[in-house]
Design a protein around this motif. Structure first.
Motif, PDB file in Angstrom:
ATOM      1  N   SER A   9     -25.858  -9.188  29.645  1.00 25.42           N
ATOM      2  CA  SER A   9     -25.733  -7.735  29.718  1.00 25.42           C
ATOM      3  C   SER A   9     -26.768  -7.143  28.753  1.00 25.42           C
ATOM      4  CB  SER A   9     -24.311  -7.283  29.376  1.00 25.42           C
ATOM      5  OG  SER A   9     -23.995  -7.639  28.045  1.00 25.42           O
ATOM      6  N   LYS A  10     -27.107  -5.885  28.944  1.00 25.49           N
ATOM      7  CA  LYS A  10     -28.219  -5.273  28.208  1.00 25.49           C
ATOM      8  C   LYS A  10     -28.057  -5.360  26.682  1.00 25.49           C
ATOM      9  CE  LYS A  10     -30.902  -1.047  27.787  1.00 25.49           C
ATOM     10  NZ  LYS A  10     -31.042   0.345  28.170  1.00 25.49           N
ATOM     11  N   GLY A  11     -26.955  -4.856  26.145  1.00 23.68           N
ATOM     12  CA  GLY A  11     -26.755  -4.858  24.693  1.00 23.68           C
ATOM     13  C   GLY A  11     -26.647  -6.264  24.126  1.00 23.68           C
ATOM     14  N   CYS A  12     -26.016  -7.147  24.865  1.00 21.38           N
ATOM     15  CA  CYS A  12     -25.832  -8.530  24.394  1.00 21.38           C
ATOM     16  C   CYS A  12     -27.154  -9.286  24.388  1.00 21.38           C
ATOM     17  CB  CYS A  12     -24.795  -9.245  25.249  1.00 21.38           C
ATOM     18  SG  CYS A  12     -23.181  -8.441  25.160  1.00 21.38           S
ATOM     19  N   THR A  13     -28.018  -8.978  25.342  1.00 18.90           N
ATOM     20  CA  THR A  13     -29.335  -9.591  25.369  1.00 18.90           C
ATOM     21  C   THR A  13     -30.162  -9.122  24.176  1.00 18.90           C
ATOM     22  OG1 THR A  13     -29.292  -9.895  27.754  1.00 18.90           O
ATOM     23  CG2 THR A  13     -31.466  -9.781  26.718  1.00 18.90           C
ATOM     24  N   LEU A  14     -30.130  -7.817  23.883  1.00 18.16           N
ATOM     25  CA  LEU A  14     -30.851  -7.293  22.717  1.00 18.16           C
ATOM     26  C   LEU A  14     -30.342  -7.923  21.428  1.00 18.16           C
ATOM     27  CD1 LEU A  14     -31.010  -3.495  23.643  1.00 18.16           C
ATOM     28  CD2 LEU A  14     -32.913  -5.115  23.618  1.00 18.16           C
ATOM     29  N   GLU A  15     -29.029  -8.034  21.312  1.00 22.28           N
ATOM     30  CA  GLU A  15     -28.438  -8.624  20.108  1.00 22.28           C
ATOM     31  C   GLU A  15     -28.820 -10.098  19.973  1.00 22.28           C
ATOM     32  OE1 GLU A  15     -24.180  -8.426  17.817  1.00 22.28           O
ATOM     33  OE2 GLU A  15     -24.137  -8.710  19.984  1.00 22.28           O
ATOM     34  N   ALA A  16     -28.831 -10.828  21.090  1.00 18.50           N
ATOM     35  CA  ALA A  16     -29.221 -12.241  21.066  1.00 18.50           C
ATOM     36  C   ALA A  16     -30.672 -12.389  20.610  1.00 18.50           C
ATOM     37  CB  ALA A  16     -29.029 -12.877  22.446  1.00 18.50           C
ATOM     38  N   HIS A  17     -31.549 -11.512  21.074  1.00 21.62           N
ATOM     39  CA  HIS A  17     -32.950 -11.551  20.643  1.00 21.62           C
ATOM     40  C   HIS A  17     -33.039 -11.325  19.137  1.00 21.62           C
ATOM     41  CE1 HIS A  17     -34.612 -10.316  24.886  1.00 21.62           C
ATOM     42  NE2 HIS A  17     -34.031 -11.500  24.884  1.00 21.62           N
ATOM     43  N   ASP A  18     -32.286 -10.349  18.630  1.00 22.48           N
ATOM     44  CA  ASP A  18     -32.300 -10.055  17.191  1.00 22.48           C
ATOM     45  C   ASP A  18     -31.785 -11.238  16.375  1.00 22.48           C
ATOM     46  OD1 ASP A  18     -33.330  -7.543  17.735  1.00 22.48           O
ATOM     47  OD2 ASP A  18     -31.419  -6.495  17.466  1.00 22.48           O
ATOM     48  N   PHE A  19     -30.689 -11.841  16.819  1.00 21.84           N
ATOM     49  CA  PHE A  19     -30.161 -12.998  16.094  1.00 21.84           C
ATOM     50  C   PHE A  19     -31.143 -14.169  16.170  1.00 21.84           C
ATOM     51  CE2 PHE A  19     -25.798 -11.205  15.790  1.00 21.84           C
ATOM     52  CZ  PHE A  19     -25.551 -11.538  14.475  1.00 21.84           C
TER      53      PHE A  19
ATOM     54  N   THR B 239     -32.615 -16.107  12.907  1.00 22.53           N
ATOM     55  CA  THR B 239     -31.994 -17.412  12.684  1.00 22.53           C
ATOM     56  C   THR B 239     -32.674 -18.215  11.584  1.00 22.53           C
ATOM     57  OG1 THR B 239     -31.075 -17.524  14.905  1.00 22.53           O
ATOM     58  CG2 THR B 239     -31.343 -19.608  13.772  1.00 22.53           C
ATOM     59  N   ASP B 240     -33.993 -18.210  11.537  1.00 23.36           N
ATOM     60  CA  ASP B 240     -34.681 -18.961  10.476  1.00 23.36           C
ATOM     61  C   ASP B 240     -34.334 -18.417   9.093  1.00 23.36           C
ATOM     62  OD1 ASP B 240     -35.810 -20.688  12.324  1.00 23.36           O
ATOM     63  OD2 ASP B 240     -37.707 -19.578  12.430  1.00 23.36           O
ATOM     64  N   SER B 241     -34.203 -17.103   8.970  1.00 23.46           N
ATOM     65  CA  SER B 241     -33.797 -16.501   7.685  1.00 23.46           C
ATOM     66  C   SER B 241     -32.390 -16.936   7.304  1.00 23.46           C
ATOM     67  CB  SER B 241     -33.861 -14.975   7.762  1.00 23.46           C
ATOM     68  OG  SER B 241     -35.189 -14.550   7.982  1.00 23.46           O
ATOM     69  N   PHE B 242     -31.484 -16.961   8.288  1.00 27.72           N
ATOM     70  CA  PHE B 242     -30.123 -17.430   8.007  1.00 27.72           C
ATOM     71  C   PHE B 242     -30.149 -18.899   7.563  1.00 27.72           C
ATOM     72  CE2 PHE B 242     -28.730 -13.926  10.947  1.00 27.72           C
ATOM     73  CZ  PHE B 242     -27.935 -13.256  10.031  1.00 27.72           C
ATOM     74  N   LYS B 243     -30.923 -19.718   8.262  1.00 25.05           N
ATOM     75  CA  LYS B 243     -30.995 -21.148   7.932  1.00 25.05           C
ATOM     76  C   LYS B 243     -31.523 -21.373   6.520  1.00 25.05           C
ATOM     77  CE  LYS B 243     -31.377 -23.153  12.529  1.00 25.05           C
ATOM     78  NZ  LYS B 243     -32.243 -23.834  13.501  1.00 25.05           N
ATOM     79  N   LYS B 244     -32.506 -20.585   6.097  1.00 25.67           N
ATOM     80  CA  LYS B 244     -33.063 -20.716   4.748  1.00 25.67           C
ATOM     81  C   LYS B 244     -32.003 -20.457   3.678  1.00 25.67           C
ATOM     82  CE  LYS B 244     -37.846 -19.746   5.858  1.00 25.67           C
ATOM     83  NZ  LYS B 244     -38.918 -18.753   5.850  1.00 25.67           N
TER      84      LYS B 244
ATOM     85  N   ASP C  21     -27.399  -2.809  17.129  1.00 26.56           N
ATOM     86  CA  ASP C  21     -28.531  -2.627  16.219  1.00 26.56           C
ATOM     87  C   ASP C  21     -28.313  -3.074  14.779  1.00 26.56           C
ATOM     88  OD1 ASP C  21     -30.028  -1.672  18.330  1.00 26.56           O
ATOM     89  OD2 ASP C  21     -29.682   0.434  17.845  1.00 26.56           O
ATOM     90  N   THR C  22     -27.154  -2.850  14.196  1.00 22.07           N
ATOM     91  CA  THR C  22     -26.985  -3.108  12.756  1.00 22.07           C
ATOM     92  C   THR C  22     -26.281  -4.421  12.430  1.00 22.07           C
ATOM     93  OG1 THR C  22     -25.004  -1.761  12.789  1.00 22.07           O
ATOM     94  CG2 THR C  22     -27.038  -0.667  12.119  1.00 22.07           C
ATOM     95  N   HIS C  23     -25.878  -5.172  13.427  1.00 19.03           N
ATOM     96  CA  HIS C  23     -25.142  -6.413  13.164  1.00 19.03           C
ATOM     97  C   HIS C  23     -25.962  -7.416  12.357  1.00 19.03           C
ATOM     98  CE1 HIS C  23     -21.386  -5.933  15.526  1.00 19.03           C
ATOM     99  NE2 HIS C  23     -22.101  -4.979  16.086  1.00 19.03           N
ATOM    100  N   ILE C  24     -27.218  -7.598  12.706  1.00 20.63           N
ATOM    101  CA  ILE C  24     -28.049  -8.587  12.032  1.00 20.63           C
ATOM    102  C   ILE C  24     -28.273  -8.181  10.586  1.00 20.63           C
ATOM    103  CG2 ILE C  24     -30.405  -9.499  11.913  1.00 20.63           C
ATOM    104  CD1 ILE C  24     -28.557  -8.939  15.166  1.00 20.63           C
ATOM    105  N   GLU C  25     -28.587  -6.916  10.384  1.00 15.22           N
ATOM    106  CA  GLU C  25     -28.823  -6.398   9.028  1.00 15.22           C
ATOM    107  C   GLU C  25     -27.607  -6.632   8.128  1.00 15.22           C
ATOM    108  OE1 GLU C  25     -28.801  -1.880   7.375  1.00 15.22           O
ATOM    109  OE2 GLU C  25     -30.165  -2.265   9.048  1.00 15.22           O
TER     110      GLU C  25
END
Length: 189
Positions: free
Chosen positions: A70-80, A84-89, A166-170
């Motif tokens: 779905s549109k919003g979930c695809t955008l969120e997946a791209h952001d995550f 991901t590399d920042s989270f892994k670090k 939009d703000t979940h990753i932040e």
């Protein structure tokens, strides 16, 4: 004028009720995260995701989303995927969980999650219900858009629900950074 006052009062009441029910919907910070195992995929390859096993490596960023592709979930997946590399670090594992289009998590993990993190299927939104993050859409129970950061001891460090991706990753990055700064031995280079 009386009609306008009634309308304003009704809208104010609806907004207040909406805010309070949303604020109480997800498990709160400080609660223990329910353990679970779900079937999913990483880079299109099937796997079983275990929260307990992932927490042994460090904090877990667990994000629930309504439906793959779905549109919003695809955008969120791209952001995550980008984060991901920042989270892994910082020693954190990312996992997305959905109750919608569960038969498509393998393709979603390859295409939209860009082979970066696990996506797990939650048929019937059973795990989402344990995390108190469900919603009704078109007669189906789906996972609401909620992000959690869970410490290795199972404590919830972040609980954030917002239908806007939009703000979940932040918020998740900030929570993991705060944890990582306080527990530098869990971060990896």
């Amino acid at each position: 004028m009386k009609r306008m006052k009634h309308l304003v009062c009704t809208l104010t009441m609806a907004a207040a009720l909406g805010l309070s029910s949303s604020a109480l919907a997800a498990l709160p910070v400080g609660a223990k995260a329910p353990n679970f195992e779900l079937q999913g995929a990483l880079a299109g390859k099937p796997l079983t995701f275990s929260l307990q096993q992932a927490l042994q490596k460090g904090p877990v960023v667990l994000y629930f989303f309504p439906a793959a592709f779905s549109k919003g979930c695809t955008l969120e997946a791209h952001d995550f995927a980008e984060a991901t590399d920042s989270f892994k670090k910082m020693g954190a594992t990312v996992v997305g969980v959905t109750a919608g289009n569960t038969d498509q998590v393998s393709d979603f993990s390859k295409l939209e999650c860009r082979d970066k993190f696990t996506v797990a299927a939650d048929p019937g939104a059973k795990v989402a219900a344990e995390y108190q993050t469900t919603m009704q859409m078109k007669g189906k129970t789906l996972s609401d858009r909620t992000s959690y950061v869970i410490a290795p001891n199972g404590d919830i460090l972040l609980s954030y629900t917002d239908r806007n991706p939009d703000t979940h990753i932040e918020k998740a990055l900030a929570a993991v950074k705060q944890y990582s700064d306080a527990h530098p031995q869990t971060a990896t280079n």
